[in-house]
Design an enzyme around this catalytic site. Structure first.
Site, mmCIF file in Angstrom:
data_model
loop_
_atom_site.group_PDB
_atom_site.id
_atom_site.type_symbol
_atom_site.label_atom_id
_atom_site.label_comp_id
_atom_site.label_asym_id
_atom_site.label_seq_id
_atom_site.Cartn_x
_atom_site.Cartn_y
_atom_site.Cartn_z
ATOM 1 N N ASN A 49 42.835 -40.688 -68.406
ATOM 2 C CA ASN A 49 43.571 -41.928 -68.713
ATOM 3 C C ASN A 49 42.637 -43.127 -68.716
ATOM 4 O OD1 ASN A 49 45.896 -43.360 -69.367
ATOM 5 N ND2 ASN A 49 46.314 -43.890 -67.220
ATOM 6 N N HIS A 52 37.887 -42.104 -75.818
ATOM 7 C CA HIS A 52 38.970 -42.345 -74.860
ATOM 8 C C HIS A 52 39.567 -40.995 -74.500
ATOM 9 C CE1 HIS A 52 42.114 -44.703 -72.838
ATOM 10 N NE2 HIS A 52 42.826 -43.615 -73.081
ATOM 11 N N CYS A 53 39.629 -40.715 -73.206
ATOM 12 C CA CYS A 53 40.078 -39.392 -72.770
ATOM 13 C C CYS A 53 41.420 -39.484 -72.047
ATOM 14 C CB CYS A 53 39.040 -38.770 -71.834
ATOM 15 S SG CYS A 53 39.557 -37.154 -71.216
ATOM 16 N N PRO A 54 42.484 -38.890 -72.600
ATOM 17 C CA PRO A 54 43.780 -38.938 -71.916
ATOM 18 C C PRO A 54 43.765 -38.181 -70.591
ATOM 19 C CG PRO A 54 43.874 -37.458 -73.810
ATOM 20 C CD PRO A 54 42.546 -38.158 -73.881
#
Ligand SMILES: [Zn+2]
Ligand SMILES: [Zn+2]
Length: 290
Positions: A138, A133-135
């Site tokens: 998002n 999961h990549c902020p």
């Protein structure tokens, strides 16, 4: 197919902040290049000034387009059980994949999911061939948007190298003979220098960051193992007990992600040859949860 990214990851406060930071960083870099770096005596009045201005903005436009696709695209969210199970997708899987009995039920979202799908604790959903999961987008990086994510890394790295190169050229290159610089025409030297130093630091920081992630992404593709699968392998020390699985050729693995069209199409944020919704073929991996 899946829910919009905004609703999938609405509970992650870090995501919108990282998106905002990304847009501000890109806008600042573009502003400094156009309003300060290219107005330095080395470029001012030179025919290279408009060329660099256009070329840098083309790179920035591609960066933003790839980022938007990575943010908005469905990463491969597995439909929730009893609500929106899309059986057309199951029918589209090859016979060998359909006969695979490694489909499992997630013990968190209770989704009936294919092999290599993993549960994301931020999105609260299972994602096919989930990488992480990549902020910064998002969103999850999964089977259906990994291509756009890697393109975003590539163009961010390219923009960083380009901006740093322009700053260094502006400092090191002798002024163009045709340049006519008069006092008051351009911002003060100190302001220009300060902006150039900040841009150089930003370029080095982001350039190094995306290069490291780009390397990890390409490695995970050509080894056909996501970081989650690599972690599990290390934990279980499978490498000591089992022979390495037979993998496809590296080019075939890259084509699974980037499309089966011409290689030049790999650099643009649209589908090029890969049938929509099928993505990379599933390979055998024992079930586990993350
Ligand atoms: Zn799940
Ligand atoms: Zn996620």
């Amino acid at each position: 197919m899946g829910a919009p990214a905004g609703s999938r990851c609405a509970r992650d406060p870090c995501g919108p902040l990282c998106l905002l930071l990304t847009y501000l960083s890109v806008a600042y870099a573009d502003y400094v290049v156009l309003a300060h770096v290219l107005l330095q005596p080395a470029f001012r009045g030179s025919p290279w000034c408009p060329v660099h201005a256009v070329a840098f903005n083309v790179v920035v436009a591609l960066l933003l387009a790839c980022h938007a696709r990575a943010v908005l695209a469905d990463p491969g969210v597995v439909p929730l059980a009893g609500t929106a199970m899309d059986f057309s997708e199951l029918r589209s899987l090859r016979k060998a994949e359909r006969s695979n009995e490694d489909w499992t039920v997630c013990n968190r979202c209770e989704t009936y999911r294919p092999p290599r799908a993993h549960h994301c604790r931020v999105c609260h959903r299972c994602v096919r061939r989930m990488d992480h999961h990549c902020p910064w987008i998002n969103n999850c990086v999964g089977e259906l948007n990994q291509k756009y994510f890697i393109q975003f890394l590539f163009y961010t790295g390219l923009a960083s190298v380009y901006a740093a190169g322009l700053v260094l050229a502006a400092w090191l290159r002798p002024p163009d003979g045709s340049a006519t610089v008069t006092p008051g025409d351009v911002p003060s030297d100190r302001v220009q220098t300060a902006h150039c130093i900040v841009l150089l630091l930003e370029s080095v920081l982001f350039g190094a960051f995306v290069t490291a992630i780009f390397y990890d992404q390409v490695t995970s593709i050509i080894t056909d193992e996501t970081p989650l699968e690599q972690l599990r392998k290390r934990v279980l020390k499978e490498a000591d007990r089992e022979a390495p699985p037979r993998r496809k050729p590296r080019l075939a693995l890259l084509r699974d992600v980037f499309g089966r069209g011409f290689v030049i199409c790999w650099f643009f944020p649209w589908n090029c040859g890969a049938p929509a919704g099928t993505g990379p073929a599933y390979s055998y991996l024992p079930d586990y949860d993350v």
